[in-house]
Motif scaffolding. Structure first.
Motif, PDB file in Angstrom:
ATOM      1  N   GLY A  12       2.812   4.282   1.252  1.00  0.00           N
ATOM      2  CA  GLY A  12       3.396   4.553   2.561  1.00  0.00           C
ATOM      3  C   GLY A  12       4.057   3.365   3.206  1.00  0.00           C
ATOM      4  O   GLY A  12       4.629   3.488   4.288  1.00  0.00           O
ATOM      5  N   VAL A  13       3.998   2.186   2.574  1.00  0.00           N
ATOM      6  CA  VAL A  13       4.652   0.993   3.100  1.00  0.00           C
ATOM      7  C   VAL A  13       5.790   0.615   2.161  1.00  0.00           C
ATOM      8  O   VAL A  13       5.611   0.575   0.947  1.00  0.00           O
ATOM      9  CB  VAL A  13       3.666  -0.188   3.226  1.00  0.00           C
ATOM     10  CG1 VAL A  13       4.379  -1.441   3.715  1.00  0.00           C
ATOM     11  CG2 VAL A  13       2.519   0.172   4.159  1.00  0.00           C
ATOM     12  N   ALA A  41       6.337   1.247   7.742  1.00  0.00           N
ATOM     13  CA  ALA A  41       5.409   2.333   7.424  1.00  0.00           C
ATOM     14  C   ALA A  41       5.652   3.495   8.372  1.00  0.00           C
ATOM     15  O   ALA A  41       5.938   3.299   9.561  1.00  0.00           O
ATOM     16  CB  ALA A  41       3.962   1.857   7.554  1.00  0.00           C
ATOM     17  N   PRO A  78       0.834  -1.203   0.000  1.00  0.00           N
ATOM     18  CA  PRO A  78       0.000   0.000   0.000  1.00  0.00           C
ATOM     19  C   PRO A  78       0.873   1.259   0.000  1.00  0.00           C
ATOM     20  O   PRO A  78       2.061   1.211   0.349  1.00  0.00           O
ATOM     21  CB  PRO A  78      -0.790  -0.107   1.315  1.00  0.00           C
ATOM     22  CG  PRO A  78      -0.606  -1.507   1.777  1.00  0.00           C
ATOM     23  CD  PRO A  78       0.707  -1.967   1.242  1.00  0.00           C
ATOM     24  N   GLN A  86      -0.167   0.585   7.420  1.00  0.00           N
ATOM     25  CA  GLN A  86      -0.477   1.995   7.214  1.00  0.00           C
ATOM     26  C   GLN A  86      -1.529   2.513   8.191  1.00  0.00           C
ATOM     27  O   GLN A  86      -1.384   3.623   8.730  1.00  0.00           O
ATOM     28  CB  GLN A  86      -0.896   2.261   5.770  1.00  0.00           C
ATOM     29  CG  GLN A  86      -0.916   3.744   5.400  1.00  0.00           C
ATOM     30  CD  GLN A  86       0.382   4.449   5.754  1.00  0.00           C
ATOM     31  OE1 GLN A  86       1.471   3.973   5.450  1.00  0.00           O
ATOM     32  NE2 GLN A  86       0.291   5.579   6.431  1.00  0.00           N
ATOM     33  N   ARG A 143       6.179   4.986  13.625  1.00  0.00           N
ATOM     34  CA  ARG A 143       6.920   4.103  12.728  1.00  0.00           C
ATOM     35  C   ARG A 143       6.528   2.679  13.095  1.00  0.00           C
ATOM     36  O   ARG A 143       6.600   2.287  14.261  1.00  0.00           O
ATOM     37  CB  ARG A 143       8.425   4.299  12.907  1.00  0.00           C
ATOM     38  CG  ARG A 143       9.287   3.408  12.036  1.00  0.00           C
ATOM     39  CD  ARG A 143      10.735   3.487  12.468  1.00  0.00           C
ATOM     40  NE  ARG A 143      11.608   2.690  11.612  1.00  0.00           N
ATOM     41  CZ  ARG A 143      12.866   2.384  11.891  1.00  0.00           C
ATOM     42  NH1 ARG A 143      13.411   2.821  13.033  1.00  0.00           N
ATOM     43  NH2 ARG A 143      13.591   1.658  11.066  1.00  0.00           N
ATOM     44  N   ALA A 167       0.364   3.213  11.308  1.00  0.00           N
ATOM     45  CA  ALA A 167       1.285   4.344  11.170  1.00  0.00           C
ATOM     46  C   ALA A 167       0.562   5.677  11.177  1.00  0.00           C
ATOM     47  O   ALA A 167       1.128   6.692  11.604  1.00  0.00           O
ATOM     48  CB  ALA A 167       2.095   4.197   9.882  1.00  0.00           C
ATOM     49  N   ARG A 168      -0.683   5.693  10.722  1.00  0.00           N
ATOM     50  CA  ARG A 168      -1.434   6.960  10.665  1.00  0.00           C
ATOM     51  C   ARG A 168      -1.574   7.620  12.021  1.00  0.00           C
ATOM     52  O   ARG A 168      -1.805   8.830  12.114  1.00  0.00           O
ATOM     53  CB  ARG A 168      -2.822   6.723  10.051  1.00  0.00           C
ATOM     54  CG  ARG A 168      -2.841   6.631   8.539  1.00  0.00           C
ATOM     55  CD  ARG A 168      -4.234   6.881   7.988  1.00  0.00           C
ATOM     56  NE  ARG A 168      -5.187   5.872   8.415  1.00  0.00           N
ATOM     57  CZ  ARG A 168      -5.532   4.805   7.694  1.00  0.00           C
ATOM     58  NH1 ARG A 168      -4.965   4.604   6.517  1.00  0.00           N
ATOM     59  NH2 ARG A 168      -6.415   3.941   8.152  1.00  0.00           N
ATOM     60  N   GLY A 181       1.934   9.910   7.686  1.00  0.00           N
ATOM     61  CA  GLY A 181       1.905  10.710   6.474  1.00  0.00           C
ATOM     62  C   GLY A 181       2.883  11.866   6.480  1.00  0.00           C
ATOM     63  O   GLY A 181       3.452  12.224   5.436  1.00  0.00           O
TER      64      GLY A 181
END
Length: 292
Positions: free
Chosen positions: A12-13, A30, A10, A60, A68, A63-64, A33
């Motif tokens: 961002g990964v 990930a 995806p 992701q 990390r 990570a949002r 953003g």
């Protein structure tokens, strides 16, 4: 065998490696953003025949929240090099690998997640006294080694590997099973590549560890009490590896938080990724705010 529903990374990964004092480990990573983590990192460790891709759908979303997030292949799994020495695949040795990975991702303590056999391995890391994570999640894992049908499957693979080798095992059993389930060709190709890349010595040795692991829950409960380590037991409502009631009892013994994922079996990160990611994020945020 956990089977990811997709293997295309995806946004961002990214694939990466983590260099540690105990070697180099393949990983998926990930970032939030913004690219700048504002919260403690997370380290995700897969199960016996799994890999970092078992977490691909949650990376992701996790990570949002400002972290990390790193999922790894353990020693001998898929894209991480193995060994011909069975001693490198004991729970304690693999736990030392996890400790080295957590140190490499520092300086902040990591939120540690162990899935299935990865739960037994990460428990060794915590019990060693050399790793105190920001929190510890036991995902779809139990107090001791597997029994019943799960044990029979592990025994069958352990016994077949030296006799047949992974190529024949794929051709005779795992490949036809994957195609019989109607999986997309890219998933079948991935499962074949992962199977054939696994270290045969590691698979045999880890099966022994999975089958013979003692119950160390009381020891973990003592460590959690003494250190203030916050723990979560998370599992699917239909887990077919360790019984859900067994995992619920383990959570009670640990005085741990507990989350049961609806609609999931043994691989919540695959079967219910959004619910799983939300539960992990809530737990991690509460831990960072000092809320039990």
């Amino acid at each position: 065998m956990s089977t990811p529903r997709f293997v295309t990374l995806p946004p961002g990964v990214r694939p990466t490696t983590v260099e540690t004092s105990r070697g180099v480990f393949a990983a998926l990573e990930a970032f939030p953003g913004s690219g700048v983590p504002e919260r403690a990192p997370a380290l995700l460790v897969p199960g016996y025949t799994g890999s970092k891709e078992d977490f691909i759908a949650v990376l992701q979303p996790l990570a949002r929240a400002g972290r990390r997030v790193v999922a790894v292949d353990m020693r001998g799994q898929y894209e991480t090099a193995g060994s011909t020495d069975p001693a490198h695949f004991t729970r304690a040795a693999l736990g030392d690998d996890v400790t080295a990975l957590a140190e490499a991702l520092g300086p902040d303590p990591v939120h540690l997640v162990g899935h299935s056999f990865g739960g037994l391995v990460t428990r060794e890391a915590v019990l060693s006294g050399r790793l105190l994570p920001a929190s510890y999640t036991i995902m779809s894992s139990g107090p001791a080694g597997v029994t019943g049908r799960a044990a029979a499957r592990a025994q069958a693979l352990r016994d077949a590997v030296p006799q047949l080798g992974l190529g024949q095992i794929w051709d005779l059993s795992l490949g036809p099973d994957a195609r019989g389930r109607g999986l997309p060709e890219e998933i079948v190709d991935f499962l074949k590549a992962r199977t054939l890349s696994n270290c045969e010595t590691g698979l045999v040795a880890m099966a022994h560890e999975l089958l013979t692991c003692p119950d160390r829950v009381d020891e973990l409960a003592k460590v959690a009490e003494d250190t203030g380590l916050r723990t979560l037991v998370l599992y699917g409502e239909d887990d077919d590896c360790w019984e859900p009631r067994e995992q619920a009892l383990m959570a009670e013994r640990l005085d741990a938080a507990k989350v049961v994922i609806p609609g999931a079996a043994h691989s919540p990160s695959v079967e219910a990724p959004e619910t799983t990611a939300s539960a992990l994020t809530d737990f991690w945020n509460h831990c960072e705010r000092g809320i039990r």
